[in-house]
Design an enzyme around this catalytic site. Structure first.
Site, PDB file in Angstrom:
ATOM      1  CB  CYS A   1      50.795  49.076 -40.778  1.00 26.36           C
ATOM      2  SG  CYS A   1      52.525  49.217 -40.290  1.00 26.36           S
ATOM      3  CD  GLU A   2      55.601  49.362 -46.616  1.00 26.37           C
ATOM      4  OE1 GLU A   2      56.774  49.771 -46.551  1.00 26.37           O
ATOM      5  OE2 GLU A   2      54.960  49.332 -47.687  1.00 26.37           O
ATOM      6  CG  HIS A   3      56.659  49.196 -41.290  1.00 27.42           C
ATOM      7  ND1 HIS A   3      56.501  50.545 -41.031  1.00 27.42           N
ATOM      8  CD2 HIS A   3      57.411  49.122 -42.415  1.00 27.42           C
ATOM      9  CE1 HIS A   3      57.139  51.245 -41.954  1.00 27.42           C
ATOM     10  NE2 HIS A   3      57.690  50.408 -42.798  1.00 27.42           N
ATOM     11  CG  HIS A   4      53.957  46.577 -37.033  1.00 29.37           C
ATOM     12  ND1 HIS A   4      54.175  47.929 -37.276  1.00 29.37           N
ATOM     13  CD2 HIS A   4      54.970  46.172 -36.221  1.00 29.37           C
ATOM     14  CE1 HIS A   4      55.261  48.318 -36.629  1.00 29.37           C
ATOM     15  NE2 HIS A   4      55.764  47.286 -35.979  1.00 29.37           N
TER      16      HIS A   4
ATOM     17  CD  GLN B   1      48.795  58.941 -42.319  1.00 32.63           C
ATOM     18  OE1 GLN B   1      48.664  58.140 -41.386  1.00 32.63           O
ATOM     19  NE2 GLN B   1      48.454  60.207 -42.197  1.00 32.63           N
TER      20      GLN B   1
ATOM     21  CB  CYS C   1      51.558  49.407 -35.798  1.00 31.08           C
ATOM     22  SG  CYS C   1      51.720  50.958 -36.693  1.00 31.08           S
TER      23      CYS C   1
ATOM     24  CG  HIS D   1      49.352  54.566 -38.274  1.00 28.53           C
ATOM     25  ND1 HIS D   1      50.171  54.157 -39.315  1.00 28.53           N
ATOM     26  CD2 HIS D   1      48.867  55.775 -38.630  1.00 28.53           C
ATOM     27  CE1 HIS D   1      50.178  55.092 -40.251  1.00 28.53           C
ATOM     28  NE2 HIS D   1      49.396  56.091 -39.855  1.00 28.53           N
TER      29      HIS D   1
END
Length: 250
Positions: A141-144, A182, A212, A210
């Site tokens: 996940c590019e956010h977390h 995704q 996250c 996910h």
């Protein structure tokens, strides 16, 4: 289930000043209309040329070697920021292990589609659906910066050319082994197959968990995210789409 539209892009998509088409992560989308053929199925778009899916690598093996010390140093800083002692026995090699692992998790940046598909596209008079389902997928996940994992289902309707079956899994591997969301991953896989083969249609569905959402935040252990991209006849013809959906569920 929501279907992605190939001609819609985010504000982060780049424009090539020398081409009227859009560029998304190395792929050109010329916003081609899919006219109906005499057989009633949508015809493939005009081939944009091999250059459109010769995505340049953004990281090399040499880059990995050069960046490893600074990446390990960053993990040392993280350990200190968490209140840990990087010098204690159990953590002495952790920064280097974590740095090496992160480079592996994102090794898709070191590969490009043209290498994967090399000598694996074959002329074949086959016009029935080809499906490879339950392809294992691992991403970040590019956010977390925590894992995403699940399964990918791919189907396409050939237009006189087929792709070696293992190469579908390799395309998934290239794009999933990057920092991702995704929705974008689903579309990248579909667009790459479309540009490589110019098939009558392509369908890609991803079912993923996910971390996250599992380890933090709402902490919903059993939640799954499903995304789809349908292009060509898979998008335009409900019967073709239903056949694809039925076969991947069987």
């Amino acid at each position: 289930m929501e279907h992605s539209n190939q001609t819609q892009f985010s504000s982060n998509d780049k424009k090539d000043p020398g081409d009227s088409g859009s560029v998304m992560n190395g792929h050109f989308d010329r916003m081609v209309k899919w006219p109906a053929s005499s057989s009633g199925r949508s015809a493939a778009p005009q081939a944009p040329g091999a250059e459109s899916w010769r995505e340049e690598r953004t990281r090399s093996v040499e880059d990995n070697e050069m960046s490893l010390p600074s990446l390990a140093a960053a993990y040392t800083t993280i350990l200190r920021g968490l209140g840990e002692d990087p010098q204690r026995q159990g953590l002495l090699k952790t920064p280097w292990r974590a740095a090496t692992a992160m480079q592996f998790f994102t090794k898709g940046y070191q590969e490009k589609i043209i290498d994967v598909l090399n000598d694996a596209i074959f002329d074949e008079d086959h016009d029935e659906m080809v499906i490879v389902k339950d392809i294992d997928m691992f991403s970040m996940c590019e956010h977390h910066l925590v894992p995403i994992f699940g399964r990918v289902h791919i189907g396409y309707l050939p237009n006189k050319r087929v792709l070696g079956l293992s190469k579908l899994a390799r395309i998934v591997e290239i794009y999933s082994r990057r920092l991702q969301v995704q929705e974008r991953l689903t579309k990248q896989i579909a667009v790459a197959i479309t540009e490589a083969l110019q098939p009558t249609g392509v369908g890609v569905i991803i079912e993923a968990t996910h971390m996250c959402m599992v380890m933090r935040g709402v902490q919903k252990m059993n939640s799954k995210t499903i995304t789809s991209t349908m292009l060509g006849v898979f998008r335009e013809d409900p019967k073709t789409r239903d056949e694809f959906l039925s076969l991947i569920r069987s």
